[in-house]
Design an enzyme around this catalytic site. Structure first.
Site, PDB file in Angstrom:
ATOM      1  CB  CYS A 127      -4.678   1.583   7.266  1.00 49.97           C
ATOM      2  SG  CYS A 127      -4.081  -0.045   7.719  1.00 49.97           S
ATOM      3  CG  ASP A 159      -0.075   3.063   4.291  1.00 48.49           C
ATOM      4  OD1 ASP A 159      -0.115   4.056   3.543  1.00 48.49           O
ATOM      5  OD2 ASP A 159      -1.071   2.416   4.623  1.00 48.49           O
ATOM      6  CB  CYS A 179      -1.937  -3.549   7.932  1.00 50.10           C
ATOM      7  SG  CYS A 179      -3.101  -3.281   6.589  1.00 50.10           S
ATOM      8  CB  CYS A 219      -0.910   0.013   1.223  1.00 50.22           C
ATOM      9  SG  CYS A 219       0.044  -0.036   2.751  1.00 50.22           S
TER      10      CYS A 219
HETATM   11 FE1  FES Z   1      -1.239   0.289   4.411  1.00 54.03          FE
HETATM   12 FE2  FES Z   1      -2.702  -0.974   6.179  1.00 54.03          FE
HETATM   13  S1  FES Z   1      -3.338  -0.317   4.209  1.00 54.03           S
HETATM   14  S2  FES Z   1      -0.647  -0.453   6.323  1.00 54.03           S
END
Ligand code: FES
Length: 125
Positions: A58, A35, A102, A33
């Site tokens: 998230c 992140d 995640c 993602c």
């Molecule tokens: Fe990126 Fe959860 S969607 S860490």
């Protein structure tokens, strides 16, 4: 979709923040993602005496990091390196399958912070 435990750790994250004089820092990204996660550790006598996290992730990333810090705090480096994303997820009473990726951020960040500490000390994992 989320367990009460996940929601609790998302709403009241434990050990969120930064340790300015950290002994080790782990910075990892989630390829799924994009992140990001920063993990800060303080080590004394081979034990994690403090750990904090900061994430651009998230809600599941926040909850899993919060739980990971609770599992890791007080452990020796060797014990902390054995913590898996499965341990984190089961202590949170499960995560939806699409959110399992995640929880990688939390454990990868922990491992990276310990590696960073060991490198600084000239030790191997
Ligand atoms: Fe990126 Fe959860 S969607 S860490």
């Amino acid at each position: 979709m989320y367990s009460e435990k996940v929601l609790d750790h998302f709403r009241n994250p434990r050990n969120m923040g930064e340790i300015p004089d950290a002994d080790g820092v782990g910075i990892v990204g989630n390829p799924v993602c994009g992140d990001l996660m920063n993990i800060y550790i303080k080590v004394k006598d081979n034990r994690l005496v403090d750990i904090k996290f900061k994430t651009f992730g998230c809600g599941a990333a926040i909850a899993t990091s919060s739980m990971m810090t609770e599992l890791a705090k007080g452990k020796t480096l060797e014990e902390a390196l054995k913590i898996t994303r499965g341990d984190v997820a089961s202590n949170l009473e499960g995560l939806p399958p699409v959110k399992m990726h995640c929880s990688n951020l939390a454990t990868d960040g922990l491992h990276a912070a310990i590696e960073n500490y060991l490198e600084k000390k000239g030790r191997k994992k």
